[in-house]
Design a protein around this motif. Structure first.
Motif, mmCIF file in Angstrom:
data_model
loop_
_atom_site.group_PDB
_atom_site.id
_atom_site.type_symbol
_atom_site.label_atom_id
_atom_site.label_comp_id
_atom_site.label_asym_id
_atom_site.label_seq_id
_atom_site.Cartn_x
_atom_site.Cartn_y
_atom_site.Cartn_z
ATOM 1 N N ARG A 6 0.853 -1.184 0.000
ATOM 2 C CA ARG A 6 0.000 0.000 0.000
ATOM 3 C C ARG A 6 0.892 1.238 0.000
ATOM 4 N NH1 ARG A 6 -3.584 0.162 5.180
ATOM 5 N NH2 ARG A 6 -4.222 2.127 4.235
ATOM 6 N N PRO A 7 0.402 2.344 -0.529
ATOM 7 C CA PRO A 7 1.242 3.549 -0.569
ATOM 8 C C PRO A 7 1.435 4.165 0.814
ATOM 9 C CG PRO A 7 -0.541 3.638 -2.197
ATOM 10 C CD PRO A 7 -0.851 2.521 -1.255
ATOM 11 N N PHE A 8 2.625 4.634 1.069
ATOM 12 C CA PHE A 8 2.951 5.416 2.265
ATOM 13 C C PHE A 8 3.746 6.651 1.839
ATOM 14 C CE2 PHE A 8 1.918 1.515 4.473
ATOM 15 C CZ PHE A 8 1.397 1.951 5.687
ATOM 16 N N ARG A 9 3.292 7.294 0.745
ATOM 17 C CA ARG A 9 4.022 8.447 0.225
ATOM 18 C C ARG A 9 4.065 9.583 1.228
ATOM 19 N NH1 ARG A 9 0.215 9.850 -4.495
ATOM 20 N NH2 ARG A 9 -1.220 9.317 -2.803
ATOM 21 N N SER A 10 2.921 9.879 1.822
ATOM 22 C CA SER A 10 2.776 11.030 2.723
ATOM 23 C C SER A 10 2.205 10.549 4.047
ATOM 24 C CB SER A 10 1.839 12.066 2.103
ATOM 25 O OG SER A 10 0.591 11.467 1.754
ATOM 26 N N VAL A 11 2.943 10.791 5.126
ATOM 27 C CA VAL A 11 2.541 10.311 6.450
ATOM 28 C C VAL A 11 2.564 11.514 7.392
ATOM 29 C CG1 VAL A 11 3.015 8.673 8.293
ATOM 30 C CG2 VAL A 11 3.537 8.060 5.913
ATOM 31 N N LEU A 12 1.381 12.008 7.719
ATOM 32 C CA LEU A 12 1.244 13.278 8.428
ATOM 33 C C LEU A 12 1.085 13.074 9.930
ATOM 34 C CD1 LEU A 12 0.832 16.397 8.172
ATOM 35 C CD2 LEU A 12 -1.632 15.916 7.987
ATOM 36 N N TYR A 13 1.937 13.773 10.698
ATOM 37 C CA TYR A 13 1.763 13.786 12.157
ATOM 38 C C TYR A 13 0.586 14.695 12.520
ATOM 39 C CZ TYR A 13 6.342 11.605 13.032
ATOM 40 O OH TYR A 13 7.409 10.733 13.082
ATOM 41 N N ILE A 14 -0.322 14.189 13.359
ATOM 42 C CA ILE A 14 -1.449 14.975 13.865
ATOM 43 C C ILE A 14 -1.430 14.888 15.386
ATOM 44 C CG2 ILE A 14 -3.964 15.175 14.011
ATOM 45 C CD1 ILE A 14 -3.140 15.906 11.292
ATOM 46 N N ALA A 30 -3.633 12.467 2.658
ATOM 47 C CA ALA A 30 -2.485 11.766 3.227
ATOM 48 C C ALA A 30 -2.673 10.266 3.041
ATOM 49 C CB ALA A 30 -2.344 12.097 4.715
ATOM 50 N N ASP A 31 -1.591 9.567 2.718
ATOM 51 C CA ASP A 31 -1.671 8.111 2.651
ATOM 52 C C ASP A 31 -1.788 7.505 4.042
ATOM 53 O OD1 ASP A 31 -1.492 8.163 -0.088
ATOM 54 O OD2 ASP A 31 0.623 7.592 -0.172
ATOM 55 N N ALA A 32 -1.211 8.161 5.022
ATOM 56 C CA ALA A 32 -1.242 7.649 6.392
ATOM 57 C C ALA A 32 -1.169 8.817 7.362
ATOM 58 C CB ALA A 32 -0.094 6.678 6.639
ATOM 59 N N ILE A 33 -1.652 8.572 8.565
ATOM 60 C CA ILE A 33 -1.624 9.574 9.631
ATOM 61 C C ILE A 33 -0.967 8.957 10.854
ATOM 62 C CG2 ILE A 33 -2.996 11.059 11.142
ATOM 63 C CD1 ILE A 33 -5.231 10.828 8.964
ATOM 64 N N ILE A 34 -0.023 9.672 11.420
ATOM 65 C CA ILE A 34 0.515 9.295 12.733
ATOM 66 C C ILE A 34 -0.142 10.203 13.757
ATOM 67 C CG2 ILE A 34 2.541 9.172 14.224
ATOM 68 C CD1 ILE A 34 4.220 8.556 11.762
ATOM 69 N N PHE A 35 -1.071 9.642 14.511
ATOM 70 C CA PHE A 35 -1.733 10.379 15.582
ATOM 71 C C PHE A 35 -0.770 10.393 16.767
ATOM 72 C CE2 PHE A 35 -5.136 8.467 13.051
ATOM 73 C CZ PHE A 35 -5.895 9.586 12.750
ATOM 74 N N MET A 58 -12.780 6.140 17.104
ATOM 75 C CA MET A 58 -13.993 5.341 17.160
ATOM 76 C C MET A 58 -15.131 5.964 16.345
ATOM 77 S SD MET A 58 -14.001 4.146 21.166
ATOM 78 C CE MET A 58 -15.530 3.224 20.991
ATOM 79 N N ALA A 59 -15.165 7.285 16.278
ATOM 80 C CA ALA A 59 -16.319 7.960 15.667
ATOM 81 C C ALA A 59 -16.061 8.473 14.257
ATOM 82 C CB ALA A 59 -16.756 9.127 16.559
ATOM 83 N N SER A 60 -14.802 8.616 13.870
ATOM 84 C CA SER A 60 -14.474 9.261 12.594
ATOM 85 C C SER A 60 -14.137 8.245 11.516
ATOM 86 C CB SER A 60 -13.289 10.220 12.774
ATOM 87 O OG SER A 60 -13.574 11.190 13.757
ATOM 88 N N ASP A 61 -14.347 8.649 10.273
ATOM 89 C CA ASP A 61 -14.041 7.812 9.125
ATOM 90 C C ASP A 61 -12.802 8.377 8.428
ATOM 91 O OD1 ASP A 61 -13.909 6.232 6.921
ATOM 92 O OD2 ASP A 61 -15.800 6.908 6.020
ATOM 93 N N TYR A 62 -11.676 7.681 8.570
ATOM 94 C CA TYR A 62 -10.440 8.115 7.937
ATOM 95 C C TYR A 62 -10.176 7.390 6.615
ATOM 96 C CZ TYR A 62 -9.507 10.660 12.203
ATOM 97 O OH TYR A 62 -9.599 11.545 13.260
ATOM 98 N N GLY A 63 -11.204 6.714 6.117
ATOM 99 C CA GLY A 63 -11.111 6.087 4.815
ATOM 100 C C GLY A 63 -9.970 5.084 4.731
ATOM 101 N N ARG A 64 -9.234 5.140 3.611
ATOM 102 C CA ARG A 64 -8.141 4.199 3.399
ATOM 103 C C ARG A 64 -6.813 4.709 3.951
ATOM 104 N NH1 ARG A 64 -8.176 1.442 -2.464
ATOM 105 N NH2 ARG A 64 -6.328 0.563 -1.473
ATOM 106 N N ARG A 65 -6.841 5.827 4.644
ATOM 107 C CA ARG A 65 -5.611 6.320 5.260
ATOM 108 C C ARG A 65 -5.180 5.364 6.376
ATOM 109 N NH1 ARG A 65 -9.392 9.788 4.369
ATOM 110 N NH2 ARG A 65 -9.047 11.590 3.007
ATOM 111 N N ALA A 66 -3.934 4.943 6.340
ATOM 112 C CA ALA A 66 -3.421 4.106 7.424
ATOM 113 C C ALA A 66 -3.364 4.920 8.703
ATOM 114 C CB ALA A 66 -2.040 3.581 7.059
ATOM 115 N N ARG A 67 -3.868 4.348 9.780
ATOM 116 C CA ARG A 67 -3.917 5.042 11.073
ATOM 117 C C ARG A 67 -2.903 4.403 12.014
ATOM 118 N NH1 ARG A 67 -9.813 3.181 11.360
ATOM 119 N NH2 ARG A 67 -8.629 1.571 10.284
ATOM 120 N N ILE A 68 -1.920 5.201 12.404
ATOM 121 C CA ILE A 68 -0.855 4.755 13.299
ATOM 122 C C ILE A 68 -0.831 5.706 14.488
ATOM 123 C CG2 ILE A 68 1.634 4.333 13.506
ATOM 124 C CD1 ILE A 68 1.583 4.116 10.353
ATOM 125 N N VAL A 69 -0.713 5.174 15.680
ATOM 126 C CA VAL A 69 -0.683 6.013 16.879
ATOM 127 C C VAL A 69 0.701 5.950 17.508
ATOM 128 C CG1 VAL A 69 -1.641 6.431 19.173
ATOM 129 C CG2 VAL A 69 -3.141 5.662 17.311
#
Length: 285
Positions: A6-14, A30-35, A58-69
């Motif tokens: 899967r793409p991980f071109r852009s991984v944004l810290y939030i 973003a391809d992925a988000i680092i929470f 739990m409540a939000s839809d981040y679609g196909r963005r990879a979610r990493i904490v």
């Protein structure tokens, strides 16, 4: 894990403490988000950020963005509470900061049996141990923390990142030897598009899957640079066609643009076309 799956071109810290940013992230390209529950969250905000992030996940839809904490370190007062809050969550991984040795990942794996594990490599010890860290069967990826690494090394800032190249390459070798994702560190001057583009191009040419980012303004550049170009896609297609034609004629190799095309080039061509198709699918959703 196949690093090209899967793409991980852009991984944004939030930051986990920023409610508006957590909401906005649902629509960012973003391809992925680092929470982030660690560096981006003040000590006084740790508990509130954790609760806010869990609610958002739990409540939000981040679609196909990879979610990493990114949790706080297990040696801190907050790390174990972060893990307790994340158990059973439908996310793509937990990122442990300042991983120095394989034992750090082993300890995390025992405490968190149900999620992929990611390691921040941001110290000299972590770089030197990166191959052993990457070998853990639960590992999904390595993330370079270049700011902390430069500080630990006493390295000067240079646009060519020459003082960091040995460390970057060492971690790439570790990740690739185990089929892991490997993400380049952040570019701090988030309004300097030309500088970001140059550093993204350097990371892409080295072999990184993508770049970690600190601001949404950086997303478009990272997405473009780390995606296959039209020229690369065209060449991959012509290589595939030429190789198929050569095989049909009983030839072992083909020639495209004066260069021999062998099986190893076809493997790369397939990867390029598969990556381009995945990116197109994501962007068309």
């Amino acid at each position: 894990m196949d690093h090209a799956a899967r793409p991980f071109r852009s991984v944004l810290y939030i930051p986990g403490s920023k409610g508006r940013a957590l909401e906005k992230a649902q629509s960012l390209p973003a391809d992925a988000i680092i929470f982030d529950l660690e560096d981006a969250v003040a000590v006084s905000e740790k508990a509130r950020a954790r609760a806010l992030l869990v609610q958002a996940l739990m409540a939000s839809d981040y679609g196909r963005r990879a979610r990493i904490v990114r949790i706080n370190g297990l040696e801190t007062p907050w790390g174990h509470e972060d893990l307790a809050a994340l158990r059973g969550m439908a996310i793509e991984g937990v990122l442990l900061p300042k991983v120095n040795a394989p034992g750090d990942i082993a300890a995390l794996a025992e405490l968190l049996p149900d999620l992929p594990l990611w390691a921040m490599i941001e110290t000299p010890r972590g770089v030197l141990a990166s191959a052993a860290i990457a070998a853990h069967p639960r590992m999904a990826g390595l993330v370079l923390g270049t700011n902390d690494l430069a500080k630990e090394l006493g390295a000067s800032f240079r646009a060519d990142r020459l003082p960091l190249l040995a460390s970057l390459q060492h971690c790439l070798l570790a990740a690739r030897s185990h089929g892991l994702v490997c993400l380049d560190g952040v570019y701090n001057a988030f309004m300097d598009e030309a500088g970001l583009r140059n550093e993204c191009a350097q990371g892409r040419d080295m072999g990184f899957d993508g770049k970690t980012l600190i601001h949404p303004a950086q997303l478009a550049t990272a997405n473009q640079v780390f995606a296959p170009s039209e020229e690369e896609i065209n060449l991959a297609r012509r290589q595939m066609d030429a190789h198929a034609a050569a095989e049909a004629e009983g030839q072992g190799v083909a020639v495209v643009d004066g260069r021999i095309v062998e099986n190893l080039h076809i493997v790369t061509a397939r990867q390029i076309l598969s990556r381009a198709a995945l990116i197109a699918e994501m962007e068309n959703e």
